[in-house]
Scaffold this motif. Structure first.
Motif, short mmCIF file in Angstrom:
data_model
loop_
_atom_site.label_atom_id
_atom_site.label_comp_id
_atom_site.label_asym_id
_atom_site.label_seq_id
_atom_site.Cartn_x
_atom_site.Cartn_y
_atom_site.Cartn_z
N ASP A 37 -0.55 -8.92 -3.43
CA ASP A 37 -1.21 -7.62 -3.37
C ASP A 37 -0.53 -6.71 -2.35
O ASP A 37 -0.24 -5.55 -2.62
CB ASP A 37 -2.68 -7.82 -3.02
N GLN A 38 -0.25 -7.25 -1.18
CA GLN A 38 0.38 -6.45 -0.12
C GLN A 38 1.81 -6.06 -0.45
O GLN A 38 2.26 -4.98 -0.07
CB GLN A 38 0.34 -7.21 1.21
N ARG A 41 1.51 -2.99 -2.46
CA ARG A 41 1.08 -1.88 -1.62
C ARG A 41 2.21 -1.38 -0.72
O ARG A 41 2.33 -0.21 -0.45
CB ARG A 41 -0.13 -2.27 -0.76
N LYS A 45 3.68 2.40 -0.24
CA LYS A 45 3.74 3.08 1.07
C LYS A 45 5.14 3.59 1.39
O LYS A 45 5.30 4.60 2.05
CB LYS A 45 3.26 2.13 2.17
N GLU A 55 0.93 -2.91 -11.98
CA GLU A 55 0.15 -3.10 -10.76
C GLU A 55 -1.34 -3.19 -11.08
O GLU A 55 -2.04 -4.06 -10.56
CB GLU A 55 0.39 -1.94 -9.79
N ASP A 59 -3.60 -6.37 -10.29
CA ASP A 59 -4.80 -6.26 -9.45
C ASP A 59 -6.02 -6.83 -10.16
O ASP A 59 -6.81 -7.57 -9.56
CB ASP A 59 -5.08 -4.79 -9.08
#
Length: 190
Positions: A37-38, A41, A45, A55, A59
């Protein structure tokens, strides 16, 4: 009496070791899901290009696995699981009329599926239809064809199978159903 106490102590120690091993395995899987998950992310970012539909599917798949793990660890009765499953199928966000399925929070249908499945595992076999119904509601609300779902093949003995077993779990995911039905229904489709 001394041997009884030693035996009881050894039994309790064995149970504690088993529980700790299961907790460690679960924790490792949760950590893996978190790291995946990170990773997604961090791409977002940094402004990197990434596949938004992939994605979203990833998720949803992660949430389904966490729902499943959560339900499998709850120390409730079969009847409790069945009632909670029915409650989740009736979740209303309040934004649309009851005639329209799209107001339902679809993932609550899938969480309801896991509760119904747990009730069946605990011996409440009449909830086999609940497993089918929860997936059906998700499919209807999501606009996915029903043949991606489940069917109640028989009540005695209980047999619940994917309607179309030639549809792969990857095809289901691509259509918007984040459940690996072929895999997770093996215990009920024998």
């Amino acid at each position: 009496m001394k041997f009884f106490k030693i035996g009881l102590l050894l039994a309790l120690l064995f149970i504690e070791i088993s529980v700790n091993a299961e907790d460690m395995s679960r924790s490792a899987e949760i950590d893996k899901i978190y790291q995946e998950d990170q990773k997604t992310r961090s791409l977002f970012k940094r402004g990197d290009v990434y596949d938004r539909p992939a994605e979203l599917k990833s998720d949803a798949t992660h949430r389904m696995r966490l729902f499943e793990m959560m339900v499998d660890d709850l120390p409730w009765s079969a009847e409790d699981f069945a009632l909670v499953s029915r409650i989740f199928q009736h979740t209303n966000t309040g934004s649309e009329s009851e005639e329209n399925e799209s107001w339902r929070s679809q993932e609550n249908h899938l969480l309801g599926f896991f509760f119904a499945r747990k009730a069946v595992r605990l011996g409440l076999l009449n909830e086999g239809g609940g497993m089918v119904g929860r997936v059906d509601r998700y499919l209807k609300a999501s606009g996915i064809p029903r043949d991606y779902g489940l069917e109640l093949v028989s009540r005695t003995p209980l047999k619940v199978c994917p309607i179309n077993p030639t549809i792969t779990d990857e095809q289901r995911l691509n259509a918007g159903l984040p459940l690996k039905l072929n895999e997770i229904m093996l215990e009920f489709c024998h």
